[in-house]
Write an enzyme that holds these catalytic residues in place. Structure first.
Site, mmCIF file in Angstrom:
data_model
loop_
_atom_site.group_PDB
_atom_site.id
_atom_site.type_symbol
_atom_site.label_atom_id
_atom_site.label_comp_id
_atom_site.label_asym_id
_atom_site.label_seq_id
_atom_site.Cartn_x
_atom_site.Cartn_y
_atom_site.Cartn_z
ATOM 1 N NE ARG A 1 -3.963 1.866 2.465
ATOM 2 C CZ ARG A 1 -4.895 1.783 1.332
ATOM 3 N NH1 ARG A 1 -5.405 1.513 0.086
ATOM 4 N NH2 ARG A 1 -5.693 3.309 1.116
ATOM 5 C CB ILE B 1 -9.263 2.167 12.491
ATOM 6 C CG1 ILE B 1 -9.227 2.932 13.677
ATOM 7 C CG2 ILE B 1 -8.642 2.999 10.800
ATOM 8 C CD1 ILE B 1 -9.069 4.416 13.833
ATOM 9 N NE ARG C 1 2.362 -6.416 2.565
ATOM 10 C CZ ARG C 1 1.432 -5.649 2.784
ATOM 11 N NH1 ARG C 1 0.640 -6.286 2.883
ATOM 12 N NH2 ARG C 1 1.628 -4.614 2.883
ATOM 13 C CG ASP D 1 -1.341 -2.012 12.248
ATOM 14 O OD1 ASP D 1 -2.769 -1.461 11.228
ATOM 15 O OD2 ASP D 1 -1.138 -0.871 12.047
ATOM 16 N NE ARG E 1 -5.983 -0.264 3.921
ATOM 17 C CZ ARG E 1 -4.094 0.203 4.052
ATOM 18 N NH1 ARG E 1 -4.233 -1.704 3.799
ATOM 19 N NH2 ARG E 1 -3.747 -0.070 5.098
ATOM 20 N N PRO E 2 -10.021 3.916 0.413
ATOM 21 C CG PRO E 2 -12.123 4.955 1.673
ATOM 22 C CD PRO E 2 -10.914 3.742 1.584
ATOM 23 C CB ILE E 3 -6.208 6.800 -1.627
ATOM 24 C CG1 ILE E 3 -6.462 7.122 -3.277
ATOM 25 C CG2 ILE E 3 -5.586 6.186 -0.944
ATOM 26 C CD1 ILE E 3 -5.093 6.687 -3.201
ATOM 27 C CG ASP E 4 -11.763 10.038 0.021
ATOM 28 O OD1 ASP E 4 -11.378 9.189 0.608
ATOM 29 O OD2 ASP E 4 -12.750 10.903 0.546
HETATM 30 N N1 EPU Z 1 -9.452 7.062 4.717
HETATM 31 C C1 EPU Z 1 -9.880 7.256 4.196
HETATM 32 N N2 EPU Z 1 -9.842 8.461 2.775
HETATM 33 C C2 EPU Z 1 -8.919 8.342 2.720
HETATM 34 C C3 EPU Z 1 -7.728 7.538 3.615
HETATM 35 C C4 EPU Z 1 -8.344 6.608 4.943
HETATM 36 O O1 EPU Z 1 -11.682 7.548 4.301
HETATM 37 O O2 EPU Z 1 -8.181 9.179 1.716
HETATM 38 C C5 EPU Z 1 -9.686 5.552 6.402
HETATM 39 C C6 EPU Z 1 -9.549 4.533 5.896
HETATM 40 O O3 EPU Z 1 -10.317 3.731 4.919
HETATM 41 C C7 EPU Z 1 -9.824 3.906 7.859
HETATM 42 C C8 EPU Z 1 -8.866 5.097 8.001
HETATM 43 O O4 EPU Z 1 -9.182 6.451 7.132
HETATM 44 O O5 EPU Z 1 -10.591 3.697 8.048
HETATM 45 C C9 EPU Z 1 -8.056 5.156 8.221
HETATM 46 O O6 EPU Z 1 -6.529 5.135 7.528
HETATM 47 P P1 EPU Z 1 -5.125 5.783 7.269
HETATM 48 O O7 EPU Z 1 -5.396 6.212 6.446
HETATM 49 O O8 EPU Z 1 -4.937 6.269 8.601
HETATM 50 O O9 EPU Z 1 -4.692 4.730 7.009
HETATM 51 P P2 EPU Z 1 -3.286 3.672 6.149
HETATM 52 O O10 EPU Z 1 -2.546 5.025 6.103
HETATM 53 O O11 EPU Z 1 -3.683 3.735 4.779
HETATM 54 C C10 EPU Z 1 -1.985 3.076 8.044
HETATM 55 C C11 EPU Z 1 -1.003 1.672 8.484
HETATM 56 C C12 EPU Z 1 -1.357 0.437 8.834
HETATM 57 C C13 EPU Z 1 -2.596 0.880 9.665
HETATM 58 C C14 EPU Z 1 -3.320 1.824 9.229
HETATM 59 C C15 EPU Z 1 -4.115 2.407 10.744
HETATM 60 C C16 EPU Z 1 0.813 2.000 6.751
HETATM 61 C C17 EPU Z 1 1.842 1.767 5.781
HETATM 62 N N3 EPU Z 1 -0.576 1.324 6.848
HETATM 63 O O12 EPU Z 1 -2.589 2.682 6.769
HETATM 64 O O13 EPU Z 1 -1.268 -0.314 9.033
HETATM 65 O O14 EPU Z 1 -4.128 -0.102 10.250
HETATM 66 O O15 EPU Z 1 -2.571 3.383 8.580
HETATM 67 O O16 EPU Z 1 -3.507 3.137 11.975
HETATM 68 O O17 EPU Z 1 1.472 2.572 7.694
HETATM 69 C C18 EPU Z 1 0.025 -2.510 8.858
HETATM 70 O O18 EPU Z 1 0.524 -2.485 10.010
HETATM 71 O O19 EPU Z 1 -0.896 -4.089 9.269
HETATM 72 C C19 EPU Z 1 -1.057 -1.835 8.651
HETATM 73 C C20 EPU Z 1 -2.616 -2.355 7.795
#
Ligand code: EPU
Length: 422
Positions: free
Chosen positions: A94, A330, A400, A308, A123-126
């Site tokens: 990711r 989350i 990973r 996590d 897991r959107p990235i909006d």
């Molecule tokens: N979200 C949105 N839109 C976005 C971004 C996020 O709706 O543009 C939502 C996600 O769907 C979720 C929430 O916001 O419901 C939080 O997501 P976040 O963006 O914080 O997660 P992430 O950056 O994709 C990181 C870790 C994850 C960890 C989450 C939450 C990394 C590479 N990944 O993901 O780690 O679960 O933060 O703490 O840093 C893992 O290590 O196993 C893992 C999945």
């Protein structure tokens, strides 16, 4: 043919385990290194497949990467080229999306395939994309690729609807050279954010407020320079070994950790009856006082209980007497591990967004699947406790994120090996 992990359960754990550098920091630090024009050396790099995938991506951008020793990576972007990122390595994790912020910030242009990673529900990235747009970039999605472009990035005030870790880091990287000041409100406060901002500041960026929900980035006029950076310890790996100790040790030390980063988890462990001593950079687990007590867990952004850790903690809660309830705020669908744990004898009723764990139930070894990284961690915890042999499939998910898992577990007394099966 497939490689599986096998664990013979029931062996007590003892001794000391040293926690590695944070995976979730490393996977953002590596893309951050390319924002400058000079070599950066990072120390404490875990030996995990996500780092290998990122190394492939760096080389595709003509960035020089050298492994100076087992834990030290030298990254030199002096001759970097901003080529489209469309190879398979992008889809392996990711965190490849951190190149969006880094390349947009450095060149005003990025073209990158959809990132991959664990499936934990949508897991959107909006929020990342809205942040880039707020800085003046255009975002197009064509033929499975994001194309981000800006003739000039200009600082802005950005409010995140959710304190997303990824969006906070990505926008911070894009804003490093933006004209003027960028303020991210409702920013994520995870320790990894502080780590990335610290690296960028050592390189010459001007970021303040990290660790709070208001992050300020004053755009740099000068190109960022090189530096040396030591990665923070992995709080999720630390919590995973602490849970293993809680499950199977009478005296085990987990060292090279920052206990404040896992306070919510330590409190829960004490609540269910685990005896421990918390030092400045270690936790010593002394086993349990009588039967484990059930509890309720609500996952939250930092400093709340980390999503996590929810999965391995659930494995431990199968041994608590009574009903425990785990609720995800989350990733509401992050419950696939429960179905695998049920195959081993657990009694978990999943009603999204909660899992109702009825304990205690004896666990017995069988064939299970690591559907994602932390599901894999949950199955390792369960395998250590179970009667007989647990066979875990799809171990690439586990590889990973857990550095030297086999060696660490064996040195603690676990009976753990890999086999190639049909
Ligand atoms: N979200 C949105 N839109 C976005 C971004 C996020 O709706 O543009 C939502 C996600 O769907 C979720 C929430 O916001 O419901 C939080 O997501 P976040 O963006 O914080 O997660 P992430 O950056 O994709 C990181 C870790 C994850 C960890 C989450 C939450 C990394 C590479 N990944 O993901 O780690 O679960 O933060 O703490 O840093 C893992 O290590 O196993 C893992 C999945």
């Amino acid at each position: 043919m497939e490689e599986v992990i096998k664990i013979e359960g029931g062996h007590r754990l003892h001794g000391t385990v040293r926690i590695s550098g944070s995976k979730n920091s490393t996977v953002a630090l590596i893309p951050a290194c390319v924002l400058g024009n000079a070599p950066v050396t990072i120390y404490g790099v875990p030996n995990i497949s996500d780092v290998k995938s990122l190394t492939v991506l760096l080389r595709e951008l003509n960035v020089e990467v050298k492994q100076l020793d087992e834990e030290t990576l030298y990254i030199d972007p002096t001759h970097m080229e901003n080529t489209p990122m469309v190879s398979n390595a992008v889809s392996k994790l990711r965190a490849s999306y951190y190149f969006m912020g880094a390349l947009l910030g450095k060149y005003g242009h990025a073209q990158i395939k959809m990132p991959g990673g664990c499936y934990l529900g949508p897991r959107p990235i909006d929020l990342h994309l809205k942040g880039f747009e707020a800085l003046g970039a255009t975002v197009k999605y064509e033929h499975g690729c994001y194309i981000l472009h800006a003739d000039e990035l200009v600082g802005n005030r950005i409010f995140l609807d959710i304190p997303s870790v990824g969006a906070t880091i990505n926008i911070m990287m894009a804003a490093v050279y933006a004209k003027g000041r960028t303020v991210i409100e409702n920013a994520a406060r995870e320790p990894e954010i502080i780590d990335i901002a610290t690296l960028l500041n050592k390189m010459g960026a001007r970021i303040t407020g990290m660790g709070t929900s208001t992050l300020t980035i004053d755009g740099s006029v000068q190109p960022l320079k090189g530096c040396f950076h030591e990665i923070i310890p992995d709080r999720i790996e630390a919590a995973t070994y602490i849970i293993m100790a809680a499950a199977m040790a009478d005296d085990m030390v987990i060292e090279n950790i920052i206990p404040q980063h896992i306070e919510a988890i330590l409190m829960k462990l004490e609540e269910i009856g685990i005896k421990m001593k918390v030092g400045t950079d270690f936790v010593q687990i002394y086993g349990r006082e009588g039967e484990l007590r059930p509890t309720e867990i609500l996952t939250k952004p930092y400093p709340g209980f980390a999503t996590d850790v929810q999965q391995p903690f659930t494995a431990l809660l199968t041994q608590a007497k009574g009903q425990s309830i785990v609720t995800e705020t989350i990733y509401t669908e992050r419950f696939k591990h429960c179905y695998e744990l049920n195959k081993m004898g657990a009694d978990i009723d999943v009603r999204i967004p909660s899992g109702f764990i009825n304990g205690s139930t004896p666990l017995s070894g069988t064939s299970v699947v690591a559907t994602d990284l932390r599901c894999g961690a949950a199955l390792v915890v369960a395998g250590l406790m179970a009667d007989g042999i647990t066979e875990i499939h799809d171990v690439y998910h586990i590889d990973r994120g857990y550095d030297h898992l086999d060696e660490k577990l064996r040195s603690l007394g676990a009976v753990f090996w890999r086999e190639t099966v049909e």
